[in-house]
Write a protein that holds these residues in place. Sequence first.
Motif, short mmCIF file in Angstrom:
data_model
loop_
_atom_site.label_atom_id
_atom_site.label_comp_id
_atom_site.label_asym_id
_atom_site.label_seq_id
_atom_site.Cartn_x
_atom_site.Cartn_y
_atom_site.Cartn_z
N ILE A 39 27.90 -36.35 53.51
CA ILE A 39 28.05 -35.06 52.86
C ILE A 39 26.92 -34.20 53.40
O ILE A 39 25.74 -34.53 53.23
CB ILE A 39 28.00 -35.15 51.33
N THR A 40 27.29 -33.14 54.10
CA THR A 40 26.32 -32.31 54.82
C THR A 40 26.39 -30.89 54.30
O THR A 40 27.49 -30.37 54.06
CB THR A 40 26.62 -32.34 56.33
N THR A 41 25.24 -30.27 54.15
CA THR A 41 25.16 -28.85 53.79
C THR A 41 24.64 -28.08 55.00
O THR A 41 23.57 -28.42 55.53
CB THR A 41 24.23 -28.64 52.59
N ILE A 42 25.39 -27.10 55.43
CA ILE A 42 24.96 -26.18 56.49
C ILE A 42 24.41 -24.96 55.77
O ILE A 42 25.12 -24.30 55.00
CB ILE A 42 26.14 -25.77 57.41
N SER A 63 33.15 -26.47 50.31
CA SER A 63 32.84 -25.17 49.71
C SER A 63 31.99 -24.36 50.67
O SER A 63 31.42 -24.89 51.62
CB SER A 63 32.10 -25.35 48.38
N GLY A 64 31.91 -23.05 50.41
CA GLY A 64 31.09 -22.17 51.23
C GLY A 64 31.89 -21.57 52.37
O GLY A 64 33.12 -21.62 52.40
N ASN A 65 31.16 -20.99 53.34
CA ASN A 65 31.82 -20.33 54.46
C ASN A 65 30.91 -20.30 55.67
O ASN A 65 29.69 -20.47 55.56
CB ASN A 65 32.26 -18.92 54.09
N GLY A 97 26.23 -21.11 59.56
CA GLY A 97 26.39 -20.92 58.13
C GLY A 97 26.67 -19.45 57.86
O GLY A 97 26.12 -18.57 58.53
N GLY A 98 27.53 -19.18 56.90
CA GLY A 98 27.90 -17.81 56.58
C GLY A 98 27.03 -17.22 55.49
O GLY A 98 25.81 -17.44 55.44
N SER A 99 27.66 -16.50 54.56
CA SER A 99 26.93 -15.82 53.50
C SER A 99 26.48 -16.78 52.41
O SER A 99 25.66 -16.40 51.56
CB SER A 99 27.79 -14.71 52.90
N GLU A 100 27.00 -17.98 52.41
CA GLU A 100 26.58 -19.01 51.45
C GLU A 100 26.59 -20.37 52.14
O GLU A 100 27.23 -20.53 53.18
CB GLU A 100 27.49 -19.00 50.22
N ASP A 101 25.86 -21.31 51.59
CA ASP A 101 25.83 -22.66 52.17
C ASP A 101 27.23 -23.24 52.25
O ASP A 101 28.07 -23.00 51.37
CB ASP A 101 24.97 -23.60 51.32
N MET A 102 27.48 -24.02 53.31
CA MET A 102 28.74 -24.76 53.44
C MET A 102 28.49 -26.22 53.11
O MET A 102 27.60 -26.84 53.68
CB MET A 102 29.28 -24.70 54.88
N LYS A 103 29.26 -26.75 52.19
CA LYS A 103 29.22 -28.18 51.87
C LYS A 103 30.37 -28.83 52.62
O LYS A 103 31.52 -28.43 52.49
CB LYS A 103 29.37 -28.39 50.37
N MET A 104 30.03 -29.84 53.46
CA MET A 104 30.99 -30.45 54.35
C MET A 104 31.06 -31.97 54.14
O MET A 104 30.02 -32.60 53.90
CB MET A 104 30.58 -30.21 55.81
N ALA A 105 32.24 -32.54 54.27
CA ALA A 105 32.43 -33.99 54.31
C ALA A 105 32.69 -34.35 55.77
O ALA A 105 33.62 -33.81 56.39
CB ALA A 105 33.59 -34.42 53.43
#
Length: 132
Positions: A39-42, A63-65, A97-105
């Motif tokens: 699980i990675t957050t950009i 989630s995020g963009n 990363g966009g305007s908010e953090d992206m949560k990625m699997a």
Amino acid sequence: MIVRTLADCEQSNRKIVTETWDSTRMLLKDDKMGFSFHITTIFANTETHIHYQNHLESVYCISGNGEIETVADGKIYKIEAGTLYILDKHDEHLLRGGSEDMKMACVFNPPLNGKEVHDDSGVYPLEAETVV
């Protein structure tokens, strides 16, 4: 059977943090499943150069963009919740990363050992120190 929670893994040495992302490696090579799962957050408003020459990866945005740009042709793809992208040809890319953090699997084949971070070329080494 292996059972782990994200919360437990985040509080262990399975969480790797860099300037542009963090990654909690929930399933690793030592688990002997043939792939690893993260699980990675950009982080918002960042750019990471990535070129997995030794690994194939599938990434699902929870989630995020943000966006991904393929270096070879300059194509840009929008990423938002529900988007899956597959790096099936060791695609060199820029992940933003966009305007908010992206949560990625993320799923890697071959599996990661756990301590990998991108080198100057955006590559994860094939072998790295194993997380215990």
